[in-house]
Design an enzyme around this catalytic site. Structure first.
Site, PDB file in Angstrom:
ATOM      1  N   HIS A   7      -1.466   1.772   7.382  1.00 41.88           N
ATOM      2  CA  HIS A   7      -2.127   1.485   5.847  1.00 41.88           C
ATOM      3  C   HIS A   7      -2.407   2.603   4.881  1.00 41.88           C
ATOM      4  O   HIS A   7      -3.260   3.502   5.773  1.00 41.88           O
ATOM      5  CB  HIS A   7      -3.685   0.580   5.736  1.00 41.88           C
ATOM      6  CG  HIS A   7      -3.897   0.255   4.771  1.00 41.88           C
ATOM      7  ND1 HIS A   7      -3.088  -0.207   3.585  1.00 41.88           N
ATOM      8  CD2 HIS A   7      -5.419   0.388   3.480  1.00 41.88           C
ATOM      9  CE1 HIS A   7      -4.685  -0.444   2.235  1.00 41.88           C
ATOM     10  NE2 HIS A   7      -5.276   0.124   2.887  1.00 41.88           N
TER      11      HIS A   7
ATOM     12  N   CYS B 252       7.599  50.664   9.432  1.00 39.58           N
ATOM     13  CA  CYS B 252       6.807  49.462  10.324  1.00 39.58           C
ATOM     14  C   CYS B 252       7.534  48.987  10.942  1.00 39.58           C
ATOM     15  O   CYS B 252       7.045  48.956  12.136  1.00 39.58           O
ATOM     16  CB  CYS B 252       6.640  48.478   9.004  1.00 39.58           C
ATOM     17  SG  CYS B 252       4.660  49.730   7.749  1.00 39.58           S
TER      18      CYS B 252
ATOM     19  N   CYS C 217       6.352  43.548   2.932  1.00 40.64           N
ATOM     20  CA  CYS C 217       6.181  44.289   4.330  1.00 40.64           C
ATOM     21  C   CYS C 217       4.920  44.069   4.591  1.00 40.64           C
ATOM     22  O   CYS C 217       3.991  44.306   4.475  1.00 40.64           O
ATOM     23  CB  CYS C 217       6.224  45.637   4.365  1.00 40.64           C
ATOM     24  SG  CYS C 217       6.029  46.292   6.293  1.00 40.64           S
TER      25      CYS C 217
ATOM     26  N   CYS D  67       0.371  -0.960  -0.478  1.00 43.56           N
ATOM     27  CA  CYS D  67      -0.047   0.034  -0.250  1.00 43.56           C
ATOM     28  C   CYS D  67       0.715   1.287  -0.214  1.00 43.56           C
ATOM     29  O   CYS D  67       0.549   2.025  -0.859  1.00 43.56           O
ATOM     30  CB  CYS D  67      -1.018  -0.562   1.129  1.00 43.56           C
ATOM     31  SG  CYS D  67       0.358   0.367   2.772  1.00 43.56           S
TER      32      CYS D  67
ATOM     33  N   CYS E 131      11.418  39.642  12.130  1.00 39.95           N
ATOM     34  CA  CYS E 131      11.729  39.740  13.280  1.00 39.95           C
ATOM     35  C   CYS E 131      11.379  38.269  13.583  1.00 39.95           C
ATOM     36  O   CYS E 131      10.124  38.046  13.389  1.00 39.95           O
ATOM     37  CB  CYS E 131      10.803  40.571  13.705  1.00 39.95           C
ATOM     38  SG  CYS E 131      10.989  40.540  15.324  1.00 39.95           S
TER      39      CYS E 131
ATOM     40  N   CYS F  19       9.162  46.782   6.275  1.00 42.32           N
ATOM     41  CA  CYS F  19      10.052  47.805   5.527  1.00 42.32           C
ATOM     42  C   CYS F  19      10.353  48.796   6.775  1.00 42.32           C
ATOM     43  O   CYS F  19       9.945  48.854   8.320  1.00 42.32           O
ATOM     44  CB  CYS F  19       9.145  49.087   5.004  1.00 42.32           C
ATOM     45  SG  CYS F  19       8.040  49.748   5.697  1.00 42.32           S
TER      46      CYS F  19
ATOM     47  N   HIS G 214       7.975  47.373  16.731  1.00 40.73           N
ATOM     48  CA  HIS G 214       8.965  47.535  17.878  1.00 40.73           C
ATOM     49  C   HIS G 214       9.310  48.607  18.965  1.00 40.73           C
ATOM     50  O   HIS G 214      10.000  47.965  20.071  1.00 40.73           O
ATOM     51  CB  HIS G 214      10.487  47.760  17.648  1.00 40.73           C
ATOM     52  CG  HIS G 214      10.162  45.919  16.774  1.00 40.73           C
ATOM     53  ND1 HIS G 214      10.257  45.595  15.507  1.00 40.73           N
ATOM     54  CD2 HIS G 214      10.171  44.806  17.341  1.00 40.73           C
ATOM     55  CE1 HIS G 214      10.133  44.598  15.293  1.00 40.73           C
ATOM     56  NE2 HIS G 214      10.315  43.888  16.445  1.00 40.73           N
TER      57      HIS G 214
END
Length: 809
Positions: A724, A672, A640, A457, A651, A669, A677
């Protein structure tokens, strides 16, 4: 003191031998003689590699000069190769000295490996040098063994420049070997002996099994005794025969031999008391004890050489068409069943056919499907074939019957009748994969797909998934391969893939043929019988046999690039992923292992996270119909995920942040990234810079180019439950275009029956693909419609394709 004295005696003996060699070297005749060697191990020399078993020589004067000097100072000698006259400097320790006669017998063996084996075994070579014309032997002909008699020993061609002259054996085949030869005792217009057409054969010594003198005499005595005792009809016995197409009884009045054929003088019962006799050939009469069976007659066949009688059962019927219904002839790789008596029946595959020493009947070596045998293919010190321990069995060929599991009756199972034979015929033409309505018409129904047999199988499901409805790996079928592997490629293409695409069915015997070939190539004796995993099969056939380029190229950090054919997801248990999809699992695995794809693969085979075949990390996994690999590519432009501009930083810590989306790697980018952060919970994150490929346009916020998304399409899923394997295949573009394949979905008969492969449509899958994750998590597997539970709960391997890249790879 005794040791010192012994050392002194040894030194004097060597000095005496050296002086003898030196003195004899000046008395050599003018006609140069040569000393012969066989190479014991493979030897590289410059750009060439000389195989173990190749033959070499050097001049006798050179040999004596080397022997007269310090062996440690001159262990590297210059040798000449017998076959092509290559001159090579080699360490004399990797060669073995041969006498001229042995070298003549060995040089007749063309294959260096077989030649070396013959030399190392010694027994065959020694027997060959002592053999005489008229001696009985067993002859290897096309992997089968037949009895024969040596009629000629000598050369067939001119000598090599080295002075070696290959010695061959001219053999007259007898018994079942009659008609298996290539000549009547002549070679290239020269008569070396006389025999019937196609009964003569010229072979090197390694193709013979030599019978000792005592065994030879014993065989002759037994044949004489059998010629007298084994005549099956005796005077006075009641027999049956056909007289003018009417079955008639009578009494044997005399048994005699006429022109090499046995005859019976019979007094028919209907002739009354008149002295009317009929002379009937022996092979046309039936003995009294068989007359009560209305269907069975006994054909008696005579060996014209020795008068040795054998018996063959034959079905008789009033229908003239019965002769067409004989069981197919059995050969190596035939699937058979053997009745061992007392209701004990075993099944297996013929791996060897021939005659064994001290046996008069043709034997068959069987590799059994189960451990009910007595050996591993070796018997009384002679290896006839190789199989796992307790799987080997030797029986007479007459005891073997075709495996009835693959001899289905069309009236008992009429749909489709044309597939009820032992084999699916080869389809040499190249056929495209099946799609949409055509796939449904050809594949749907019972006795469709690839027929399973004996733990197959894993292979059935993998082959159906890869070739039924996609051409992404059709390069496996057409890529130029090495000569030893072309046979496997042809079996895969013409006996499995093309019949599947043309007729929708592949017989189990075709797959078993492939499994036997993989057993030999994979150096594993269990591919034909044992349960395997799909990835083991795929790695063997793709990499080691067909040699196609690896499907995946991966790189982890700054480590060296790695190549593979299947990708196994490794990850820790993620509590937040209750019902994950494939996209999420791949992204988590790549991130945790710091992996990237070096290039876009044409085919991406992904194994789900599991611990063995029992324990599943997730109760359900949602199939991702598209797999977005844009962010998994090395040095590829990325987007981004906040504003959509070209990303410059990534990140990994943000990937696990629950504030963000569940899928997609987190790259930004520059602007952003600073904003994301600035949050106090993410100030400790350490984003990494991304490399933007040279030449990729980078404009302002409004003019930034849109990063192209690289997506792969799901085309098949392999699933496993209780060891199987089954498969789901996407045969069309719509969400409900799914079919389910099980190579052992049903069974016809019990142990002597056969498996019925089945392909069913499963549009119910679309319902669960559209269901919200929370609702799907609450669904009880036993309550899911149709076979959908198998797809969502038992997934083992997902297969994705890039149709764009498949055009180039």
């Amino acid at each position: 003191a005794a040791g010192v004295a012994a050392a002194d005696r040894e030194e004097r003996r060597i000095a005496k031998m050296t002086s003898a060699v030196l003195s004899s070297s000046f008395q050599l005749p003018q006609d140069d003689k040569n000393i012969y060697y066989i190479l014991l191990e493979k030897h590289p020399y410059g750009s060439k590699i000389f195989n173990a078993g190749s033959m070499w020589y050097l001049n006798e004067q050179t040999y004596l000069r080397h022997m007269s000097t310090d062996m440690h100072a001159t262990r590297f000698w210059r040798f000449v190769m017998v076959e092509d006259n290559s001159v090579v400097t080699m360490d004399v320790k990797i060669l073995h000295l041969l006498d001229k006669m042995a070298a003549d017998f060995l040089i007749a063996i063309n294959n260096p490996r077989e030649r070396l084996n013959c030399f190392l075994e010694k027994l065959t070579l020694d027997s060959a040098m002592k053999a005489r014309e008229g001696q009985r032997v067993l002859v290897d002909v096309d992997q089968q063994t037949f009895p024969g008699t040596i009629r000629y020993i000598g050369k067939l061609r001119s000598s090599y420049p080295s002075g070696l002259c290959p010695i061959y054996f001219g053999v007259e085949l007898q018994g079942d070997g009659v008609g298996r030869g290539h000549c009547d005792g002549s070679y290239n217009g020269t008569d070396y002996f006389k025999c019937k057409p196609d009964c003569g054969l010229f072979v090197p010594c390694n193709k013979l099994q030599f019978v000792t003198a005592s065994e030879n005499n014993k065989m002759k005595q037994e044949e004489k005794r059998e010629a007298v005792e084994d005549v099956p009809v005796k005077v006075g016995e009641t027999i049956g025969f056909y007289l003018d197409d009417v079955f008639t009884r009578g009494v044997a009045m005399a048994v005699y031999k006429e022109g090499g054929n046995w005859m019976v003088k019979v007094c028919p019962e209907e002739e009354g008391t008149t002295d009317v006799f009929r002379d009937i050939p022996m092979d046309s009469v039936v003995k009294e004890e068989l007359l009560s069976s209305g269907e069975l007659a006994l054909a008696l066949v005579a060996d014209t050489d020795g008068g040795h009688w054998t018996q063959r059962k034959r079905e008789r019927s009033s229908s003239p068409e019965d002769g067409e219904n004989k069981p197919p002839s059995l050969d190596v790789n035939s699937l058979v069943q053997i009745d061992l008596g007392r209701g004990n029946c075993v099944t297996g595959t013929i791996r060897w056919i021939g005659y064994m020493l001290k046996t008069q009947e043709k034997m068959a070596g069987i590799e059994l499907d189960e451990e009910k045998g007595v050996c591993d293919g070796e018997w009384q010190g002679v290896r006839y074939f190789t199989c796992p321990a307790k799987r080997g069995l030797f029986v007479t060929l007459e005891q073997c019957q075709p495996d009835m599991r693959f001899q289905c009756n069309s009236s008992a199972f009429p749909e489709p009748a044309e597939f009820c034979g032992l084999d699916t015929a080869e389809v040499p033409s190249n056929l495209p994969p099946l799609r949409d309505d055509l796939a449904v018409r050809v594949l749907q129904g019972p006795m469709r797909g690839i027929q399973g047999h004996c733990n197959s199988c894993y292979m059935d499901a993998a082959l159906f998934s890869l070739f039924s409805c996609t051409s992404v790996l059709d390069s496996m079928l057409f890529k130029p391969s090495l000569p030893p592997d072309r046979h496997i490629q042809r079996i895969l293409r013409d006996k499995i893939v093309n019949p599947l695409r043309q007729k929708g069915f592949v017989a189990a015997s075709n797959v078993m043929h492939l499994r036997h070939q993989l057993t030999e190539k994979g150096q594993c004796s269990s591919f034909a019988t044992s349960e395997k995993d799909p990835e083991e099969f795929l790695n063997l056939i793709m990499h080691r046999i067909l040699g196609i380029d690896p499907l995946l190229k991966l790189q982890s950090g700054k480590l060296k690039e790695q190549e593979c054919f299947c990708y196994q997801i490794f990850m820790d248990k993620q509590e937040d992923l209750v019902v994950p999809n494939v996209q999420q699992l791949v992204e988590h695995s790549f991130l945790s292992s710091d992996l990237k794809l070096v290039e876009i693969p044409s085919c991406f085979i992904i194994q789900m996270p599991r611990f063995g075949k029992e324990y599943k990390m997730f109760n359900k996994i949602i199939p991702s119909l598209e797999l977005d690999i844009t962010d998994l590519l090395l040095d590829s432009p990325r987007e981004c995920f906040v504003c959509g501009n070209v990303a410059t930083q990534e990140c990994s810590a943000c990937f696990k942040d629950k504030m963000f989306a569940d899928t997609g790697l987190k790259q930004y980018c520059d602007s952003c990234c600073r904003q994301a952060h600035s949050h106090y919970q993410r100030k400790m994150h350490q984003p990494t810079k991304l490399r933007i490929p040279e030449g990729f346009f980078r404009g302002g916020p409004d003019g930034s180019p849109r990063v192209p998304r690289e997506k792969m399409e799901l085309f098949a899923v392999l699933c496993i439950e209780t060891s199987h394997y089954v498969s789901f295949v996407k045969y069309g573009p719509e969400r409900e275009n799914w079919m389910f394949f099980d190579s052992m979905a049903d069974r016809h008969g019990d142990e002597s029956g056969f498996n019925i492969p089945t392909v069913t449509l499963c549009p119910e899958v679309a319902k669960y693909l559209e269901m919200p994750v929370a609702a799907l998590a609450m669904e009880q597997p036993r309550d899911m419609e149709g076979v959908a539970k198998r797809l969502f709960c038992d997934a083992y391997m997902y297969m994705y394709q890039s149709k764009k890249m498949a055009l180039y790879k």
